[in-house]
Design an enzyme around this catalytic site. Structure first.
Site, PDB file in Angstrom:
ATOM      1  N   SER A  94       0.829  -1.216   0.000  1.00 56.39           N
ATOM      2  CA  SER A  94       0.000   0.000   0.000  1.00 56.39           C
ATOM      3  C   SER A  94       0.859   1.260   0.000  1.00 56.39           C
ATOM      4  O   SER A  94       1.864   1.359   0.715  1.00 56.39           O
ATOM      5  CB  SER A  94      -0.902  -0.003   1.232  1.00 56.39           C
ATOM      6  OG  SER A  94      -1.558   1.241   1.324  1.00 56.39           O
ATOM      7  N   LYS A  98     -13.867  -3.670   0.641  1.00 56.97           N
ATOM      8  CA  LYS A  98     -14.574  -2.419   0.321  1.00 56.97           C
ATOM      9  C   LYS A  98     -16.103  -2.551   0.356  1.00 56.97           C
ATOM     10  O   LYS A  98     -16.807  -1.563   0.533  1.00 56.97           O
ATOM     11  CB  LYS A  98     -14.134  -1.877  -1.045  1.00 56.97           C
ATOM     12  CG  LYS A  98     -12.712  -1.334  -1.031  1.00 56.97           C
ATOM     13  CD  LYS A  98     -12.358  -0.671  -2.347  1.00 56.97           C
ATOM     14  CE  LYS A  98     -10.891  -0.271  -2.353  1.00 56.97           C
ATOM     15  NZ  LYS A  98     -10.522   0.526  -3.527  1.00 56.97           N
ATOM     16  N   ASN A 140     -14.015   3.196   0.611  1.00 53.12           N
ATOM     17  CA  ASN A 140     -12.568   3.050   0.877  1.00 53.12           C
ATOM     18  C   ASN A 140     -12.086   3.953   2.008  1.00 53.12           C
ATOM     19  O   ASN A 140     -10.908   3.906   2.351  1.00 53.12           O
ATOM     20  CB  ASN A 140     -11.751   3.336  -0.386  1.00 53.12           C
ATOM     21  CG  ASN A 140     -11.593   4.808  -0.607  1.00 53.12           C
ATOM     22  OD1 ASN A 140     -12.561   5.561  -0.479  1.00 53.12           O
ATOM     23  ND2 ASN A 140     -10.384   5.248  -0.897  1.00 53.12           N
ATOM     24  N   ALA A 193     -14.300  -0.824 -10.707  1.00 52.30           N
ATOM     25  CA  ALA A 193     -13.902   0.556 -10.964  1.00 52.30           C
ATOM     26  C   ALA A 193     -14.866   1.216 -11.949  1.00 52.30           C
ATOM     27  O   ALA A 193     -15.273   2.367 -11.769  1.00 52.30           O
ATOM     28  CB  ALA A 193     -12.479   0.593 -11.504  1.00 52.30           C
ATOM     29  N   ASN A 249     -17.823  -3.360 -22.773  1.00 47.17           N
ATOM     30  CA  ASN A 249     -17.101  -4.393 -22.009  1.00 47.17           C
ATOM     31  C   ASN A 249     -17.049  -5.704 -22.769  1.00 47.17           C
ATOM     32  O   ASN A 249     -17.958  -6.034 -23.530  1.00 47.17           O
ATOM     33  CB  ASN A 249     -17.773  -4.613 -20.651  1.00 47.17           C
ATOM     34  CG  ASN A 249     -16.881  -5.372 -19.697  1.00 47.17           C
ATOM     35  OD1 ASN A 249     -15.692  -5.078 -19.583  1.00 47.17           O
ATOM     36  ND2 ASN A 249     -17.416  -6.376 -19.015  1.00 47.17           N
ATOM     37  N   ARG A 250     -15.950  -6.441 -22.562  1.00 51.40           N
ATOM     38  CA  ARG A 250     -15.792  -7.760 -23.184  1.00 51.40           C
ATOM     39  C   ARG A 250     -17.004  -8.632 -22.875  1.00 51.40           C
ATOM     40  O   ARG A 250     -17.593  -9.255 -23.752  1.00 51.40           O
ATOM     41  CB  ARG A 250     -14.498  -8.388 -22.639  1.00 51.40           C
ATOM     42  CG  ARG A 250     -14.171  -9.733 -23.191  1.00 51.40           C
ATOM     43  CD  ARG A 250     -12.838 -10.197 -22.671  1.00 51.40           C
ATOM     44  NE  ARG A 250     -12.824 -10.339 -21.207  1.00 51.40           N
ATOM     45  CZ  ARG A 250     -11.769 -10.729 -20.512  1.00 51.40           C
ATOM     46  NH1 ARG A 250     -10.636 -11.028 -21.124  1.00 51.40           N
ATOM     47  NH2 ARG A 250     -11.823 -10.834 -19.200  1.00 51.40           N
ATOM     48  N   LYS A 302     -22.161  -7.754 -18.002  1.00 52.57           N
ATOM     49  CA  LYS A 302     -21.713  -6.955 -16.854  1.00 52.57           C
ATOM     50  C   LYS A 302     -21.925  -5.455 -17.116  1.00 52.57           C
ATOM     51  O   LYS A 302     -22.273  -4.700 -16.208  1.00 52.57           O
ATOM     52  CB  LYS A 302     -20.248  -7.260 -16.526  1.00 52.57           C
ATOM     53  CG  LYS A 302     -20.112  -8.612 -15.812  1.00 52.57           C
ATOM     54  CD  LYS A 302     -18.702  -9.119 -15.756  1.00 52.57           C
ATOM     55  CE  LYS A 302     -17.796  -8.335 -14.843  1.00 52.57           C
ATOM     56  NZ  LYS A 302     -16.401  -8.869 -14.886  1.00 52.57           N
ATOM     57  N   TYR A 335      -2.025   3.424 -13.280  1.00 53.04           N
ATOM     58  CA  TYR A 335      -0.918   4.357 -13.048  1.00 53.04           C
ATOM     59  C   TYR A 335       0.466   3.746 -13.279  1.00 53.04           C
ATOM     60  O   TYR A 335       1.468   4.449 -13.221  1.00 53.04           O
ATOM     61  CB  TYR A 335      -0.998   5.005 -11.657  1.00 53.04           C
ATOM     62  CG  TYR A 335      -1.013   4.059 -10.485  1.00 53.04           C
ATOM     63  CD1 TYR A 335      -2.195   3.783  -9.812  1.00 53.04           C
ATOM     64  CD2 TYR A 335       0.161   3.453 -10.043  1.00 53.04           C
ATOM     65  CE1 TYR A 335      -2.220   2.932  -8.727  1.00 53.04           C
ATOM     66  CE2 TYR A 335       0.148   2.597  -8.960  1.00 53.04           C
ATOM     67  CZ  TYR A 335      -1.046   2.333  -8.308  1.00 53.04           C
ATOM     68  OH  TYR A 335      -1.065   1.478  -7.234  1.00 53.04           O
ATOM     69  N   GLY A 354      -3.430   7.435 -14.296  1.00 49.36           N
ATOM     70  CA  GLY A 354      -4.168   7.184 -13.063  1.00 49.36           C
ATOM     71  C   GLY A 354      -3.508   7.619 -11.761  1.00 49.36           C
ATOM     72  O   GLY A 354      -4.116   7.500 -10.695  1.00 49.36           O
TER      73      GLY A 354
HETATM   74  P1  ATR Z   1     -11.620  -3.530 -11.082  1.00 47.71           P
HETATM   75  O1  ATR Z   1     -12.167  -3.745  -9.701  1.00 47.71           O
HETATM   76  O2  ATR Z   1     -10.235  -2.947 -11.113  1.00 47.71           O
HETATM   77  O3  ATR Z   1     -12.564  -2.795 -11.949  1.00 47.71           O
HETATM   78  P2  ATR Z   1     -12.444  -6.072 -12.132  1.00 47.71           P
HETATM   79  O4  ATR Z   1     -13.711  -5.897 -11.383  1.00 47.71           O
HETATM   80  O5  ATR Z   1     -11.733  -7.370 -12.063  1.00 47.71           O
HETATM   81  O6  ATR Z   1     -11.385  -4.988 -11.682  1.00 47.71           O
HETATM   82  O7  ATR Z   1     -12.712  -5.689 -13.662  1.00 47.71           O
HETATM   83  C1  ATR Z   1     -11.766  -5.879 -14.660  1.00 47.71           C
HETATM   84  C2  ATR Z   1     -12.278  -5.316 -15.994  1.00 47.71           C
HETATM   85  O8  ATR Z   1     -11.246  -5.492 -16.972  1.00 47.71           O
HETATM   86  C3  ATR Z   1     -13.505  -6.028 -16.527  1.00 47.71           C
HETATM   87  O9  ATR Z   1     -14.283  -5.083 -17.253  1.00 47.71           O
HETATM   88  C4  ATR Z   1     -12.881  -7.046 -17.484  1.00 47.71           C
HETATM   89  O10 ATR Z   1     -13.735  -7.486 -18.532  1.00 47.71           O
HETATM   90  P3  ATR Z   1     -14.749  -8.739 -18.297  1.00 47.71           P
HETATM   91  O11 ATR Z   1     -15.881  -8.183 -17.496  1.00 47.71           O
HETATM   92  O12 ATR Z   1     -15.141  -9.178 -19.641  1.00 47.71           O
HETATM   93  O13 ATR Z   1     -13.952  -9.783 -17.536  1.00 47.71           O
HETATM   94  C5  ATR Z   1     -11.787  -6.222 -18.088  1.00 47.71           C
HETATM   95  N1  ATR Z   1     -10.750  -7.047 -18.690  1.00 47.71           N
HETATM   96  C6  ATR Z   1      -9.821  -7.799 -18.070  1.00 47.71           C
HETATM   97  N2  ATR Z   1      -9.024  -8.417 -18.968  1.00 47.71           N
HETATM   98  C7  ATR Z   1      -9.467  -8.040 -20.201  1.00 47.71           C
HETATM   99  C8  ATR Z   1      -9.063  -8.306 -21.546  1.00 47.71           C
HETATM  100  N3  ATR Z   1      -8.014  -9.110 -21.812  1.00 47.71           N
HETATM  101  N4  ATR Z   1      -9.744  -7.722 -22.560  1.00 47.71           N
HETATM  102  C9  ATR Z   1     -10.790  -6.911 -22.312  1.00 47.71           C
HETATM  103  N5  ATR Z   1     -11.228  -6.620 -21.068  1.00 47.71           N
HETATM  104  C10 ATR Z   1     -10.576  -7.164 -20.032  1.00 47.71           C
END
Ligand code: ATR
Length: 289
Positions: free
Chosen positions: A20, A69, A90, A133, A153-154, A158, A228, A249
């Site tokens: 941290s 959190k 947080n 986030a 989003n992928r 979500k 960041y 960031g």
């Molecule tokens: P955080 O709390 O930092 O937001 P998280 O909740 O694990 O972390 O979210 C990670 C994000 O990065 C998600 O939107 C994830 O997409 P999925 O919801 O499809 O998993 C995205 N992410 C991670 N790896 C990825 C990749 N290789 N390509 C595209 N999106 C990715």
């Protein structure tokens, strides 16, 4: 450091906690402000007991990090409305009978954007990602009254879930959700504020970006990456190559700390003091520019 019977204690709960940056931020600020305050890390797996214990031990304020959190929320005496909507806290501020919870992660991003003159109000905004986030950024966008919000989003389900949650709180809010490959839904003649919240491009995968296509970046006026490390991500480079302005960031990390410190101590941290903390963080994280 001169710890006495009068010294106030703040700290951070999480697991793991060893990496941290928060102790560096807060102990530096306490020193420059001349406050009788110390900030320590508390590694714990039990957020519920930790919050109760912190209150009993007269702890002035706490930060909360992964994985606690969400778990701390039912233990709070009060909660800030934006933090409640996001569902993540947080920062805990001591009040009569318990702690009040805030989300200074998102308030830190808000302060960063204000100081860097990146507008949200009345703008067309895109969030890339739909994790924790992204959810926080999406609620910030709604409360700052953006004109439209597109979540890419992928995993589209979500993104849809976040969009639906927001519409339940902010009725009539203009939000839509698409899979990341559908970025062509963005209109050619519009310029967007894009906030990158995925972990794609995070060190050591510095050459990766969530989207590579130039036609996407041509629509970006401001590109904000919450990563960041590295200080300049591939996403930021691609924004710049298409003529947009990009931001990393580290200031979000900085201002989440500054805001928590201000809430605990009732002081106001100047931009000069914040900049001194920023230099310390960069040094600690081996970020050069
Ligand atoms: P955080 O709390 O930092 O937001 P998280 O909740 O694990 O972390 O979210 C990670 C994000 O990065 C998600 O939107 C994830 O997409 P999925 O919801 O499809 O998993 C995205 N992410 C991670 N790896 C990825 C990749 N290789 N390509 C595209 N999106 C990715």
């Amino acid at each position: 450091m001169n710890i006495r019977g009068t010294t106030k204690v703040c700290g951070i709960i999480g697991n793991p906690i060893k990496h941290s940056m928060s102790p560096i931020i807060h102990n530096y600020l306490a020193k420059v402000k001349g406050l009788d305050l110390v900030y320590v890390p508390f590694e714990t797996t039990n957020a519920v007991a930790a919050v109760a214990g912190a209150y009993e031990l007269n702890v002035l304020g706490m930060n909360v990090t992964v994985p606690h959190k969400n778990a701390v929320i039912p233990q709070l005496k009060e909660i800030d409305s934006l933090a409640a909507n996001i569902g993540a806290v947080n920062t805990l501020v001591r009040v009569d009978g318990g702690f009040k919870g805030y989300n200074t992660d998102i308030l830190g991003l808000k302060r960063q954007l204000e100081l860097e003159n990146v507008p949200l109000k009345d703008m067309d905004v895109v969030i890339v990602g739909a994790g924790g986030a992204a959810r926080a950024v999406a609620f910030l966008c709604a409360s700052e009254k953006v004109k439209s919000l597109t979540i890419l989003n992928r995993t589209v389900s979500k993104a849809e879930e976040i969009a639906n949650n927001i519409k339940q709180v902010f009725e009539g809010f203009n939000v839509s959700a698409y899979t990341i490959n559908d970025y062509s839904v963005l209109e050619n003649e519009k310029k967007y504020v894009v906030i990158q919240t995925t972990n794609v491009g995070l060190h050591p995968n510095n050459l990766e970006a969530p989207i590579y296509d130039k036609t996407f970046y041509d629509r970006v006026l401001y590109g904000v990456d919450i990563i960041y490390n590295p200080s300049k991500t591939k996403f930021m480079q691609l924004v710049n190559e298409s003529g947009g302005q990009s931001f990393g960031g580290i200031k979000m990390l900085l201002y989440q700390g500054v805001l928590a410190f201000e809430l605990w101590t009732g002081t106001s941290v100047s931009e000069e003091e914040a900049n001194e903390v920023l230099q310390l963080l960069k040094k600690e994280l081996n970020i050069d520019e």
